[in-house]
Design a protein around this motif. Structure first.
Motif, PDB file in Angstrom:
ATOM      1  N   MET A  46     -32.531  20.621  14.937  1.00  0.00           N
ATOM      2  CA  MET A  46     -31.164  20.413  14.442  1.00  0.00           C
ATOM      3  C   MET A  46     -30.224  20.047  15.582  1.00  0.00           C
ATOM      4  N   HIS A  47     -29.272  19.212  15.256  1.00  0.00           N
ATOM      5  CA  HIS A  47     -28.326  18.769  16.279  1.00  0.00           C
ATOM      6  C   HIS A  47     -27.353  19.910  16.635  1.00  0.00           C
ATOM      7  N   ASN A  48     -27.130  20.125  17.923  1.00  0.00           N
ATOM      8  CA  ASN A  48     -26.159  21.140  18.331  1.00  0.00           C
ATOM      9  C   ASN A  48     -24.751  20.734  17.921  1.00  0.00           C
ATOM     10  N   GLN A  49     -23.955  21.716  17.522  1.00  0.00           N
ATOM     11  CA  GLN A  49     -22.583  21.427  17.133  1.00  0.00           C
ATOM     12  C   GLN A  49     -21.735  21.105  18.364  1.00  0.00           C
ATOM     13  N   PHE A  50     -20.833  20.175  18.178  1.00  0.00           N
ATOM     14  CA  PHE A  50     -19.909  19.800  19.249  1.00  0.00           C
ATOM     15  C   PHE A  50     -18.932  20.958  19.507  1.00  0.00           C
ATOM     16  N   LYS A  51     -18.728  21.254  20.772  1.00  0.00           N
ATOM     17  CA  LYS A  51     -17.789  22.326  21.114  1.00  0.00           C
ATOM     18  C   LYS A  51     -16.542  21.746  21.762  1.00  0.00           C
ATOM     19  N   SER A  52     -15.427  22.377  21.476  1.00  0.00           N
ATOM     20  CA  SER A  52     -14.210  21.927  22.150  1.00  0.00           C
ATOM     21  C   SER A  52     -13.260  23.096  22.306  1.00  0.00           C
ATOM     22  N   GLY A  53     -12.445  23.022  23.330  1.00  0.00           N
ATOM     23  CA  GLY A  53     -11.514  24.116  23.515  1.00  0.00           C
ATOM     24  C   GLY A  53     -10.563  23.877  24.662  1.00  0.00           C
ATOM     25  N   PHE A  54      -9.591  24.780  24.724  1.00  0.00           N
ATOM     26  CA  PHE A  54      -8.549  24.708  25.735  1.00  0.00           C
ATOM     27  C   PHE A  54      -8.821  25.778  26.787  1.00  0.00           C
ATOM     28  N   VAL A  55      -8.825  25.361  28.028  1.00  0.00           N
ATOM     29  CA  VAL A  55      -9.168  26.269  29.116  1.00  0.00           C
ATOM     30  C   VAL A  55      -8.054  26.233  30.158  1.00  0.00           C
ATOM     31  N   ALA A  56      -7.510  27.382  30.471  1.00  0.00           N
ATOM     32  CA  ALA A  56      -6.456  27.449  31.491  1.00  0.00           C
ATOM     33  C   ALA A  56      -7.069  27.731  32.854  1.00  0.00           C
ATOM     34  N   ILE A  57      -6.635  26.981  33.852  1.00  0.00           N
ATOM     35  CA  ILE A  57      -7.030  27.281  35.241  1.00  0.00           C
ATOM     36  C   ILE A  57      -5.817  27.881  35.930  1.00  0.00           C
ATOM     37  N   ILE A  58      -5.964  29.110  36.387  1.00  0.00           N
ATOM     38  CA  ILE A  58      -4.845  29.749  37.067  1.00  0.00           C
ATOM     39  C   ILE A  58      -5.303  30.253  38.436  1.00  0.00           C
ATOM     40  N   GLY A  59      -4.343  30.543  39.271  1.00  0.00           N
ATOM     41  CA  GLY A  59      -4.665  31.007  40.616  1.00  0.00           C
ATOM     42  C   GLY A  59      -3.560  30.623  41.575  1.00  0.00           C
ATOM     43  N   ARG A  60      -3.538  31.336  42.700  1.00  0.00           N
ATOM     44  CA  ARG A  60      -2.502  31.070  43.696  1.00  0.00           C
ATOM     45  C   ARG A  60      -2.613  29.635  44.229  1.00  0.00           C
ATOM     46  N   PRO A  61      -1.533  29.120  44.823  1.00  0.00           N
ATOM     47  CA  PRO A  61      -1.608  27.784  45.422  1.00  0.00           C
ATOM     48  C   PRO A  61      -2.719  27.724  46.478  1.00  0.00           C
ATOM     49  N   ASN A  62      -3.345  26.567  46.570  1.00  0.00           N
ATOM     50  CA  ASN A  62      -4.356  26.284  47.597  1.00  0.00           C
ATOM     51  C   ASN A  62      -5.702  26.966  47.420  1.00  0.00           C
ATOM     52  N   VAL A  63      -5.923  27.603  46.297  1.00  0.00           N
ATOM     53  CA  VAL A  63      -7.250  28.200  46.101  1.00  0.00           C
ATOM     54  C   VAL A  63      -8.297  27.135  45.739  1.00  0.00           C
ATOM     55  N   GLY A  64      -7.802  25.954  45.302  1.00  0.00           N
ATOM     56  CA  GLY A  64      -8.745  24.867  45.034  1.00  0.00           C
ATOM     57  C   GLY A  64      -8.783  24.392  43.590  1.00  0.00           C
ATOM     58  N   LYS A  65      -7.713  24.653  42.851  1.00  0.00           N
ATOM     59  CA  LYS A  65      -7.676  24.277  41.431  1.00  0.00           C
ATOM     60  C   LYS A  65      -7.772  22.752  41.257  1.00  0.00           C
ATOM     61  N   SER A  66      -6.971  22.032  42.043  1.00  0.00           N
ATOM     62  CA  SER A  66      -6.987  20.565  41.922  1.00  0.00           C
ATOM     63  C   SER A  66      -8.324  19.995  42.378  1.00  0.00           C
ATOM     64  N   THR A  67      -8.878  20.581  43.425  1.00  0.00           N
ATOM     65  CA  THR A  67     -10.176  20.111  43.920  1.00  0.00           C
ATOM     66  C   THR A  67     -11.240  20.273  42.837  1.00  0.00           C
ATOM     67  N   PHE A  68     -11.184  21.410  42.160  1.00  0.00           N
ATOM     68  CA  PHE A  68     -12.114  21.662  41.057  1.00  0.00           C
ATOM     69  C   PHE A  68     -11.933  20.624  39.943  1.00  0.00           C
ATOM     70  N   MET A  69     -10.662  20.393  39.574  1.00  0.00           N
ATOM     71  CA  MET A  69     -10.368  19.418  38.523  1.00  0.00           C
ATOM     72  C   MET A  69     -10.894  18.039  38.911  1.00  0.00           C
TER      73      MET A  69
END
Ligand code: GDP
Ligand code: MG
Ligand code: K
Length: 298
Positions: free
Chosen positions: A1-24
């Motif tokens: 059987m085909h797996n169901q498509f998943k979707s969702g909203f995920v917040a990335i939080i953290g102090r400045p310079n921890v690497g959020k933009s690099t991760f994105m």
């Protein structure tokens, strides 16, 4: 059987310079605009949208999660908390190379008010000896009950795919909200809708329930006088609520518009024409995703 498509909203939080933009950037690729990289001052809501054959993840930035710095600050903290309650998962990113800090405590205090899975992402593991990792993990475990703790290096890409797999497991089955080539939304859309919503709730002394929504229909630069046109609809569930929001001879709606406009002008740094409508839409909350209805609509 085909797996169901998943979707969702995920917040990335953290102090400045921890690497959020690099991760994105690692996850979404070079296409993502680094304009979202103004640390504390960014009000961007959607940072990026990741889509593949099995899932779509809408990464959300919640600027207000940091200590308030300016007048909109307290309000930002409030909507950050609201926003965190509407996402499907939260990634709390820290720097493996730094200890636990006061900025982290401020964020953890906010996390206490939400009931969504929170993943601790320990970034920059390329900078530390593996022996340093365990004490750090133990320290954070004491502070909060994280769903899982995942060490990565966003810069080198280590363990990033594993992180994606882990939190995707917690996402609901859902539709593809955005076209595949969608990278960022209009950055100010969400804040503007929340500013209008706040004025409506405040000025009606909360006679209308919190379930009202504001949909931004249009944001447009008008060439001639350099004003920005904002058209928005306030969505209520009942006709009686529409009457309250419009008020006697439209006075309430004018007041809401005036106050909201002043805040939007401050936000955008420009003069604004604000045009508001009130629409009755029964059961709008039963639509696929509440967050989507709150002004993310294209
Ligand atoms: P943000 O403020 O959280 O968005 O952080 P940035 O993504 O802008 O990163 C801040 C700095 O940390 C930049 O110089 C990045 O190159 C660096 N950085 C981010 N991730 C890593 C990592 O995994 N390892 C190392 N060594 N540096 C990283
Ligand atoms: Mg950044
Ligand atoms: K940011």
């Amino acid at each position: 059987m085909h797996n169901q498509f998943k979707s969702g909203f995920v917040a990335i939080i953290g102090r400045p310079n921890v690497g959020k933009s690099t991760f994105m950037n690692h996850v979404i690729g070079q296409k993502i605009a680094i304009m979202s990289d103004k640390a504390q001052t960014t009000r961007n809501k959607i940072q990026g949208v990741y889509t593949d054959d099995t899932k779509q993840i809408i990464f959300i930035d919640t600027p207000g999660i940091h200590k308030p710095k300016h007048k909109l600050g307290d309000f930002m903290v409030k909507i950050a908390e609201n926003a965190l309650n509407e996402v499907d998962a939260v990634l709390f990113m820290i720097n493996a190379d730094e200890g636990y800090g006061r900025g982290d405590q401020f964020i953890i205090d906010r996390l206490e008010t939400i009931n969504k899975p929170v993943f601790l992402v320990i970034n920059k593991i390329d900078l530390v000896h593996p022996d340093q990792l365990l004490p750090l993990i133990e320290q954070y475990k004491e502070k909060y009950s994280f769903e899982e703790i995942i060490p990565i290096s966003a810069l080198e890409g280590n363990n990033v795919n594993h992180l994606m797999d882990v939190f995707t497991e917690h996402l609901p089955e859902g539709p593809q909200y955005y076209p595949e080539d969608q990278i960022t939304d209009h950055p100010e859309r969400f804040i503007i809708s929340e500013l209008i919503r706040e004025k409506a709730l405040h000025l009606t002394r909360e006679e209308v329930p919190h379930s009202i929504a504001v949909i931004i229909e249009k944001i447009d630069n008008r060439g001639e006088d350099e004003k920005i046109l904002v058209q928005a609809s306030i969505i209520v569930e009942r006709k009686s609520q529409k009457g309250i929001i419009i008020g006697k001879q439209g006075k309430m709606l004018r007041d809401i518009g005036k106050r909201a406009r002043q805040d939007i002008e401050r936000l955008l740094g420009s003069k604004v024409y604000l045009e508001l409508w009130v629409k009755v839409q029964e059961n709008w909350r039963n639509k696929p995703h509440q967050l989507f209805e709150y002004g993310y609509k294209q």
